[in-house]
Design a protein around this motif. Structure first.
Motif, PDB file in Angstrom:
ATOM      1  N   ALA A   1       7.030   7.967 -25.917  1.00  0.00           N
ATOM      2  CA  ALA A   1       6.659   6.875 -26.818  1.00  0.00           C
ATOM      3  C   ALA A   1       5.165   6.616 -26.702  1.00  0.00           C
ATOM      4  CB  ALA A   1       7.438   5.618 -26.438  1.00  0.00           C
ATOM      5  N   PRO A   2       4.523   6.270 -27.789  1.00  0.00           N
ATOM      6  CA  PRO A   2       3.084   5.966 -27.727  1.00  0.00           C
ATOM      7  C   PRO A   2       2.808   4.796 -26.794  1.00  0.00           C
ATOM      8  CG  PRO A   2       3.907   5.900 -29.995  1.00  0.00           C
ATOM      9  CD  PRO A   2       5.081   6.116 -29.108  1.00  0.00           C
ATOM     10  N   ALA A   3       1.742   4.900 -26.023  1.00  0.00           N
ATOM     11  CA  ALA A   3       1.391   3.858 -25.060  1.00  0.00           C
ATOM     12  C   ALA A   3       1.165   2.522 -25.743  1.00  0.00           C
ATOM     13  CB  ALA A   3       0.153   4.270 -24.268  1.00  0.00           C
ATOM     14  N   GLU A   4       0.644   2.515 -26.970  1.00  0.00           N
ATOM     15  CA  GLU A   4       0.342   1.266 -27.656  1.00  0.00           C
ATOM     16  C   GLU A   4       1.582   0.401 -27.849  1.00  0.00           C
ATOM     17  OE1 GLU A   4      -0.448   4.365 -29.403  1.00  0.00           O
ATOM     18  OE2 GLU A   4      -2.217   4.401 -28.139  1.00  0.00           O
ATOM     19  N   LYS A   5       2.747   1.034 -27.878  1.00  0.00           N
ATOM     20  CA  LYS A   5       3.991   0.305 -28.079  1.00  0.00           C
ATOM     21  C   LYS A   5       4.255  -0.656 -26.916  1.00  0.00           C
ATOM     22  CE  LYS A   5       8.557   1.273 -29.834  1.00  0.00           C
ATOM     23  NZ  LYS A   5       9.494   2.289 -30.213  1.00  0.00           N
ATOM     24  N   ASN A   6       3.954  -0.254 -25.710  1.00  0.00           N
ATOM     25  CA  ASN A   6       4.238  -1.068 -24.524  1.00  0.00           C
ATOM     26  C   ASN A   6       2.990  -1.400 -23.718  1.00  0.00           C
ATOM     27  OD1 ASN A   6       7.130  -1.037 -24.859  1.00  0.00           O
ATOM     28  ND2 ASN A   6       7.052   1.098 -24.280  1.00  0.00           N
ATOM     29  N   GLY A   7       1.843  -1.097 -24.213  1.00  0.00           N
ATOM     30  CA  GLY A   7       0.603  -1.331 -23.490  1.00  0.00           C
ATOM     31  C   GLY A   7      -0.193  -0.046 -23.406  1.00  0.00           C
ATOM     32  N   SER A   8      -1.470  -0.191 -23.189  1.00  0.00           N
ATOM     33  CA  SER A   8      -2.331   0.984 -23.110  1.00  0.00           C
ATOM     34  C   SER A   8      -2.197   1.650 -21.748  1.00  0.00           C
ATOM     35  CB  SER A   8      -3.781   0.588 -23.357  1.00  0.00           C
ATOM     36  OG  SER A   8      -4.262  -0.166 -22.263  1.00  0.00           O
ATOM     37  N   LEU A   9      -2.696   2.851 -21.674  1.00  0.00           N
ATOM     38  CA  LEU A   9      -2.711   3.572 -20.404  1.00  0.00           C
ATOM     39  C   LEU A   9      -3.486   2.770 -19.364  1.00  0.00           C
ATOM     40  CD1 LEU A   9      -2.005   6.066 -18.751  1.00  0.00           C
ATOM     41  CD2 LEU A   9      -3.997   7.193 -19.726  1.00  0.00           C
ATOM     42  N   ALA A  10      -4.595   2.190 -19.781  1.00  0.00           N
ATOM     43  CA  ALA A  10      -5.401   1.370 -18.858  1.00  0.00           C
ATOM     44  C   ALA A  10      -4.603   0.177 -18.346  1.00  0.00           C
ATOM     45  CB  ALA A  10      -6.679   0.905 -19.549  1.00  0.00           C
ATOM     46  N   ASP A  11      -3.779  -0.435 -19.212  1.00  0.00           N
ATOM     47  CA  ASP A  11      -2.935  -1.553 -18.785  1.00  0.00           C
ATOM     48  C   ASP A  11      -1.950  -1.114 -17.713  1.00  0.00           C
ATOM     49  OD1 ASP A  11      -4.131  -3.318 -20.598  1.00  0.00           O
ATOM     50  OD2 ASP A  11      -2.607  -2.946 -22.146  1.00  0.00           O
ATOM     51  N   TYR A  12      -1.330   0.050 -17.934  1.00  0.00           N
ATOM     52  CA  TYR A  12      -0.391   0.571 -16.933  1.00  0.00           C
ATOM     53  C   TYR A  12      -1.100   0.840 -15.609  1.00  0.00           C
ATOM     54  CZ  TYR A  12       3.488   1.385 -20.208  1.00  0.00           C
ATOM     55  OH  TYR A  12       4.530   1.241 -21.096  1.00  0.00           O
ATOM     56  N   LEU A  13      -2.268   1.461 -15.662  1.00  0.00           N
ATOM     57  CA  LEU A  13      -3.001   1.781 -14.431  1.00  0.00           C
ATOM     58  C   LEU A  13      -3.397   0.516 -13.676  1.00  0.00           C
ATOM     59  CD1 LEU A  13      -5.176   4.757 -15.694  1.00  0.00           C
ATOM     60  CD2 LEU A  13      -3.215   4.858 -14.140  1.00  0.00           C
ATOM     61  N   ARG A  14      -3.841  -0.502 -14.408  1.00  0.00           N
ATOM     62  CA  ARG A  14      -4.191  -1.773 -13.756  1.00  0.00           C
ATOM     63  C   ARG A  14      -2.972  -2.393 -13.087  1.00  0.00           C
ATOM     64  NH1 ARG A  14      -7.937  -2.205 -17.985  1.00  0.00           N
ATOM     65  NH2 ARG A  14      -6.413  -3.133 -19.406  1.00  0.00           N
ATOM     66  N   LYS A  15      -1.848  -2.368 -13.770  1.00  0.00           N
ATOM     67  CA  LYS A  15      -0.628  -2.950 -13.206  1.00  0.00           C
ATOM     68  C   LYS A  15      -0.188  -2.190 -11.963  1.00  0.00           C
ATOM     69  CE  LYS A  15       3.959  -4.601 -14.317  1.00  0.00           C
ATOM     70  NZ  LYS A  15       4.920  -4.900 -15.369  1.00  0.00           N
ATOM     71  N   ILE A  16      -0.223  -0.867 -12.020  1.00  0.00           N
ATOM     72  CA  ILE A  16       0.162  -0.048 -10.863  1.00  0.00           C
ATOM     73  C   ILE A  16      -0.761  -0.331  -9.681  1.00  0.00           C
ATOM     74  CG2 ILE A  16       0.285   2.332  -9.992  1.00  0.00           C
ATOM     75  CD1 ILE A  16       1.216   3.072 -12.921  1.00  0.00           C
ATOM     76  N   ASP A  17      -2.073  -0.410  -9.932  1.00  0.00           N
ATOM     77  CA  ASP A  17      -3.024  -0.708  -8.861  1.00  0.00           C
ATOM     78  C   ASP A  17      -2.782  -2.099  -8.280  1.00  0.00           C
ATOM     79  OD1 ASP A  17      -4.258   1.762  -9.006  1.00  0.00           O
ATOM     80  OD2 ASP A  17      -5.921   1.055 -10.269  1.00  0.00           O
ATOM     81  N   ARG A  18      -2.500  -3.066  -9.150  1.00  0.00           N
ATOM     82  CA  ARG A  18      -2.247  -4.436  -8.680  1.00  0.00           C
ATOM     83  C   ARG A  18      -0.997  -4.471  -7.805  1.00  0.00           C
ATOM     84  NH1 ARG A  18       1.218  -7.941 -10.410  1.00  0.00           N
ATOM     85  NH2 ARG A  18       1.501  -6.979 -12.461  1.00  0.00           N
ATOM     86  N   LEU A  19       0.058  -3.803  -8.249  1.00  0.00           N
ATOM     87  CA  LEU A  19       1.298  -3.787  -7.469  1.00  0.00           C
ATOM     88  C   LEU A  19       1.114  -3.062  -6.143  1.00  0.00           C
ATOM     89  CD1 LEU A  19       3.769  -3.191 -10.409  1.00  0.00           C
ATOM     90  CD2 LEU A  19       3.710  -5.207  -8.921  1.00  0.00           C
ATOM     91  N   ARG A  20       0.337  -1.985  -6.143  1.00  0.00           N
ATOM     92  CA  ARG A  20       0.054  -1.268  -4.894  1.00  0.00           C
ATOM     93  C   ARG A  20      -0.621  -2.204  -3.904  1.00  0.00           C
ATOM     94  NH1 ARG A  20      -4.466   1.114  -2.950  1.00  0.00           N
ATOM     95  NH2 ARG A  20      -5.503   0.963  -4.958  1.00  0.00           N
ATOM     96  N   GLU A  21      -1.585  -2.973  -4.381  1.00  0.00           N
ATOM     97  CA  GLU A  21      -2.285  -3.924  -3.505  1.00  0.00           C
ATOM     98  C   GLU A  21      -1.346  -5.025  -3.026  1.00  0.00           C
ATOM     99  OE1 GLU A  21      -5.913  -5.400  -5.211  1.00  0.00           O
ATOM    100  OE2 GLU A  21      -6.577  -3.380  -5.732  1.00  0.00           O
ATOM    101  N   GLU A  22      -0.508  -5.531  -3.921  1.00  0.00           N
ATOM    102  CA  GLU A  22       0.425  -6.593  -3.550  1.00  0.00           C
ATOM    103  C   GLU A  22       1.439  -6.116  -2.521  1.00  0.00           C
ATOM    104  OE1 GLU A  22       2.252  -8.283  -7.021  1.00  0.00           O
ATOM    105  OE2 GLU A  22       0.327  -8.941  -7.851  1.00  0.00           O
TER     106      GLU A  22
END
Length: 80
Positions: free
Chosen positions: A23-44
């Motif tokens: 599915a296109p990333a724009e449907k659920n968020g951009s690639l950058a949004d996913y990367l930020r979320k993954i990095d945030r969760l890794r830190e948490e």
């Protein structure tokens, strides 16, 4: 929902959006949004994360991290 569940969702969503036929990333968020979320969760997660999962996330081995979360990772130590 736990942080690991959130991480699983972010990893699978990101990978689905970038793999052929996904599915296109724009449907659920951009690639950058996913990367930020993954990095945030890794830190948490910090020291709560299993060592292999932390290793995969630190090295941005997202397919391996997803495999680990889904129980498909058999390694005990990093093999890189």
């Amino acid at each position: 929902m736990t942080k690991l569940d959130d991480l699983h969702g972010a990893l699978s969503g990101m990978l689905t959006s970038i793999l052929p036929g996904g599915a296109p990333a724009e449907k659920n968020g951009s690639l950058a949004d996913y990367l930020r979320k993954i990095d945030r969760l890794r830190e948490e997660l910090g020291d709560e994360a299993p060592p292999m999962l932390a290793h995969y996330l630190e090295n941005r081995s997202y397919v391996k991290a997803l495999d680990f979360l889904e129980g498909r990772d058999e390694t005990v130590k990093p093999n890189c």
